[in-house]
Motif scaffolding. Structure first.
Motif, PDB file in Angstrom:
ATOM      1  N   SER A 109      -2.761   5.128 -10.974  1.00  0.00           N
ATOM      2  CA  SER A 109      -2.778   3.804 -11.592  1.00  0.00           C
ATOM      3  C   SER A 109      -4.001   2.970 -11.230  1.00  0.00           C
ATOM      4  O   SER A 109      -4.473   2.183 -12.046  1.00  0.00           O
ATOM      5  N   MET A 110      -4.547   3.107 -10.020  1.00  0.00           N
ATOM      6  CA  MET A 110      -5.586   2.184  -9.568  1.00  0.00           C
ATOM      7  C   MET A 110      -6.880   2.832  -9.116  1.00  0.00           C
ATOM      8  O   MET A 110      -7.852   2.133  -8.886  1.00  0.00           O
ATOM      9  N   GLY A 111      -6.901   4.117  -8.930  1.00  0.00           N
ATOM     10  CA  GLY A 111      -8.152   4.755  -8.584  1.00  0.00           C
ATOM     11  C   GLY A 111      -8.197   5.289  -7.167  1.00  0.00           C
ATOM     12  O   GLY A 111      -7.277   5.130  -6.367  1.00  0.00           O
ATOM     13  N   GLU A 112      -9.327   5.928  -6.853  1.00  0.00           N
ATOM     14  CA  GLU A 112      -9.438   6.753  -5.654  1.00  0.00           C
ATOM     15  C   GLU A 112      -9.454   5.969  -4.339  1.00  0.00           C
ATOM     16  O   GLU A 112      -8.750   6.310  -3.387  1.00  0.00           O
ATOM     17  N   LEU A 113     -10.268   4.918  -4.265  1.00  0.00           N
ATOM     18  CA  LEU A 113     -10.397   4.193  -3.007  1.00  0.00           C
ATOM     19  C   LEU A 113      -9.075   3.570  -2.581  1.00  0.00           C
ATOM     20  O   LEU A 113      -8.650   3.712  -1.429  1.00  0.00           O
ATOM     21  N   TRP A 114      -8.407   2.880  -3.525  1.00  0.00           N
ATOM     22  CA  TRP A 114      -7.117   2.275  -3.189  1.00  0.00           C
ATOM     23  C   TRP A 114      -6.105   3.351  -2.823  1.00  0.00           C
ATOM     24  O   TRP A 114      -5.281   3.159  -1.926  1.00  0.00           O
ATOM     25  N   ALA A 115      -6.166   4.472  -3.536  1.00  0.00           N
ATOM     26  CA  ALA A 115      -5.231   5.560  -3.233  1.00  0.00           C
ATOM     27  C   ALA A 115      -5.458   6.106  -1.829  1.00  0.00           C
ATOM     28  O   ALA A 115      -4.503   6.385  -1.095  1.00  0.00           O
ATOM     29  N   PHE A 116      -6.717   6.262  -1.438  1.00  0.00           N
ATOM     30  CA  PHE A 116      -6.987   6.769  -0.092  1.00  0.00           C
ATOM     31  C   PHE A 116      -6.439   5.807   0.965  1.00  0.00           C
ATOM     32  O   PHE A 116      -5.830   6.243   1.954  1.00  0.00           O
ATOM     33  N   LEU A 117      -6.665   4.503   0.772  1.00  0.00           N
ATOM     34  CA  LEU A 117      -6.177   3.535   1.755  1.00  0.00           C
ATOM     35  C   LEU A 117      -4.649   3.549   1.845  1.00  0.00           C
ATOM     36  O   LEU A 117      -4.084   3.432   2.938  1.00  0.00           O
ATOM     37  N   ILE A 118      -3.981   3.699   0.694  1.00  0.00           N
ATOM     38  CA  ILE A 118      -2.523   3.781   0.734  1.00  0.00           C
ATOM     39  C   ILE A 118      -2.077   5.078   1.390  1.00  0.00           C
ATOM     40  O   ILE A 118      -1.142   5.108   2.204  1.00  0.00           O
ATOM     41  N   GLY A 119      -2.747   6.187   1.059  1.00  0.00           N
ATOM     42  CA  GLY A 119      -2.419   7.439   1.739  1.00  0.00           C
ATOM     43  C   GLY A 119      -2.643   7.352   3.233  1.00  0.00           C
ATOM     44  O   GLY A 119      -1.848   7.877   4.026  1.00  0.00           O
ATOM     45  N   TRP A 120      -3.711   6.683   3.625  1.00  0.00           N
ATOM     46  CA  TRP A 120      -3.999   6.479   5.043  1.00  0.00           C
ATOM     47  C   TRP A 120      -2.888   5.673   5.712  1.00  0.00           C
ATOM     48  O   TRP A 120      -2.497   5.944   6.851  1.00  0.00           O
TER      49      TRP A 120
END
Length: 635
Positions: A109-120
């Motif tokens: 839904s929002m892209g790679e950077l936000w996804a990485f931070l949420i995964g982190w």
């Protein structure tokens, strides 16, 4: 030569490109997860992940130090907040049935950077959650032996009084985590079988606690002489809610395991709803009987339930409770370590994390490297850190994850998804993940073209009244309305939490500011609701979107703002560490960023399924270099 056969030059180019591709067999053994989990398996994973974590870890601590007997209200509010976000998880898990949970939903839904931070942050949630449960587990085992383990450690190893650290190194907690990691590494079938057995025993013990607890209840313990029902007031209830949210984080294990579900469209939403209802009922009933059995201010936070029965003269019941707590916390650890390596696996498969964690063991079909590596890290934290510090640190990351999942639902509902089978690479938009760039070939379930208006455009019935919004490109107004809604939700939270205490606003200013921001919040929701959404009858979808996700976002933000500033500082340090990993490794190894645009010399270094020679040529060659026929070809 016959028509349609590629020339020798085309075959030579094909062979050169195939040499750069990983063999399909390697891909299958390293990156595939087996669909083997039923609805019952997923439900008990969720119950196991929730019931033990709050019941034996949080109830005594929150009742004694934060909310008093009103801890049952804290659990109730936390259950409502978790229900709102659980609905979001259920829709995302049915729409995107792949491993990754909140990380994957945010990526789509929002892209790679936000996804990485949420995964982190999901990694933080599971690591801290495992360490927290292990410390509480150790405390209950130690209480069964009159704290002899603690005394032996302090005598022969030593103790200390250091901020954020425990009073002594908890080797028992570290050993428990390593044992749980070893069991999870044996495969999904072994993990779920153990989880079924421990969950059944845990639920029977909870039923025993509730029945005997109501028999021993003394309403005097809620009287004003003992401090009253809510000795810390409304602020204590809300602060307790922020702690109690940890008790419900286990349901995300279900969404994280959706790739291994036999029927994710049906089983993921059903398992989330059933497990959350069971956990909420257990928490509210047990916290009620606990504070009625003994005064809340005299509870032992390390082993509150067992100690309460000891003090009422039912030592045999205390042993049953302690045994039940061990079973319950076993299920929590199994659930957490079932989820943790799968989040790491999803990030590594996308190239954002070290590739060793993307390998799946060919026999057990689990990411063994991630399980063992993060098991060691969790064991180290459980060895050293204090239980209360772990719980505070965990809550902020959990609430932030919930906020992003709720936001993802709004984005996905108003976002137009291109069909997965569309030929040729599409141009990536700011909110669209290019699914064809990944070895798992992610597909959004239920994405079809219908005759309905395009998602993100103004609804036809409202065009005569809101025609001025129809002149923008599809999704532009939705993006602005979503941004305004998030900003107003943050403002409302700041006014509610800090308006009277920190900001010292006059009463009229407090009311005026609260009204203005509430009006802006509601207007943004009305603008969002005026636009066309994606609707599918064959998938579970949350009713009343964007209202339910927006309420979840607002409640999560208010709870985040109730946490201490030290928690925010520690969490900010963790985020900076994540950004360092992303910009130092993830951004350069990302599968999405490495995908090359079509051109005369471009190739796609990715794994393709088996097919005919013609299909393989079309897959690896750009459209501009399709096999040309030789002039000398015969008809």
């Amino acid at each position: 030569m016959a028509r349609g056969l590629p020339s020798m030059a085309s075959l030579a180019r094909l062979c050169q490109k195939l040499n750069r591709l990983k063999p399909l067999e390697d891909s299958t053994t390293e990156t595939s997860l087996r669909r083997c989990l039923s609805t019952l398996d997923l439900t008990l994973l969720g119950v196991g992940g929730m019931v033990g974590s709050g019941l034996y870890v949080l109830t005594g601590t929150v009742a004694k130090d934060v909310a008093g007997p009103a801890v049952l209200l804290s659990f109730g509010v936390a259950a409502v907040a978790s229900l709102l976000v659980a609905l979001c998880y259920a829709e995302c898990g049915a729409r995107v049935p792949r491993t990754g949970s909140a990380y994957l939903f945010t990526y789509v839904s929002m892209g790679e950077l936000w996804a990485f931070l949420i995964g982190w942050n999901v990694l933080l949630e599971d690591i801290i959650g495992g360490a927290t449960v292990a410390r509480a587990y150790s405390g209950y085992v130690d209480s069964m032996f009159s704290h002899s383990v603690r005394k032996f450690t302090e005598t022969h190893v030593g103790s200390w009084q250091v901020f954020l650290l425990g009073h002594y190194p908890d080797f028992l907690a570290a050993g428990i985590i390593l044992l749980a990691s070893a069991f999870v590494s044996c495969g999904a079938r072994v993990s779920t079988w153990l989880n079924h057995a421990f969950s059944a025993i845990s639920l029977l013990v909870i039923l025993f606690i509730v029945i005997l607890g109501f028999i021993l209840a003394q309403p005097h313990n809620w009287s004003a002489e003992e401090g009253g029902f809510a000795p810390f007031g409304f602020s204590g209830v809300m602060a307790g809610t922020a702690f109690c949210l940890f008790a419900f984080v286990g349901f995300h294990v279900i969404a994280a395991s959706s790739e291994e579900a036999q029927n994710p469209r049906r089983s993921v939403p059903l398992a989330i709803a059933i497990s959350l209802a069971i956990a909420a009922g257990a928490y509210i009933l047990v916290s009620t009987v606990l504070t009625l059995m003994v005064p809340w201010h005299s509870l032992d936070p390390d082993s509150a339930l067992a100690d309460a029965f000891y003090r009422r003269g039912y030592r045999w019941a205390g042993f049953i409770v302690a045994a039940g707590s061990i079973c319950a916390m076993n299920t929590v650890l199994l659930s957490l370590f079932f989820s943790l390596p799968r989040i790491v696996y999803a990030m590594a498969a996308d190239g954002l994390f070290f590739q060793v964690f993307a390998r799946v063991h060919p026999r057990t079909q689990v990411p063994v490297a991630g399980t063992l590596a993060f098991g060691l890290l969790t064991a180290f934290l459980a060895l050293l850190l204090d239980l209360e510090s772990l719980v505070q640190f965990l809550s902020l990351g959990t609430l932030l994850i919930y906020t992003f999942v709720a936001t993802s639902i709004i984005v996905l509902r108003f976002q137009k998804s291109s069909p997965p089978s569309s030929p040729g690479p599409a141009s990536p938009g700011p909110l669209t993940k290019q699914h064809s760039s990944f070895s798992d070939h992610l597909q959004l379930e239920g994405t079809t073209h219908t005759s309905l208006p395009e998602p993100g455009k103004l609804q036809p019935a409202l065009r005569p009244y809101l025609g001025f919004l129809d002149g923008y490109s599809p999704g532009a107004v939705v993006t602005w309305a979503l941004g305004v809604m998030l900003a107003s939700a943050i403002t409302i939270g700041c006014v509610l939490v800090f308006g009277n205490s920190t900001l010292h606003l006059p009463h009229w200013g407090y009311i005026l500011l609260l009204l203005l921001t509430s009006v802006v919040f509601l207007l943004s929701l009305l603008v969002l609701g005026a636009h066309q959404q994606q609707y599918r009858e064959d998938l579970f979808q949350i009713p009343m979107v964007p209202l339910i996700p927006a309420l979840s976002i607002l409640l999560n933000i208010c709870l985040m703002l109730n946490l201490s500033y030290l928690t925010w500082v520690c969490f900010s340090i963790w985020l900076l560490m994540g950004l360092a990993v992303y910009f130092g490794y993830g951004i350069s190894h990302s599968k999405e960023n490495q995908r090359e645009l079509p051109g005369p010399n471009s190739t796609h270094d990715m794994v393709f399924p088996r097919g005919s020679l013609e299909e393989t040529v079309q897959a690896v060659q750009p459209p501009s270099q399709a096999p040309a026929q030789d002039p000398g070809h015969m008809e």
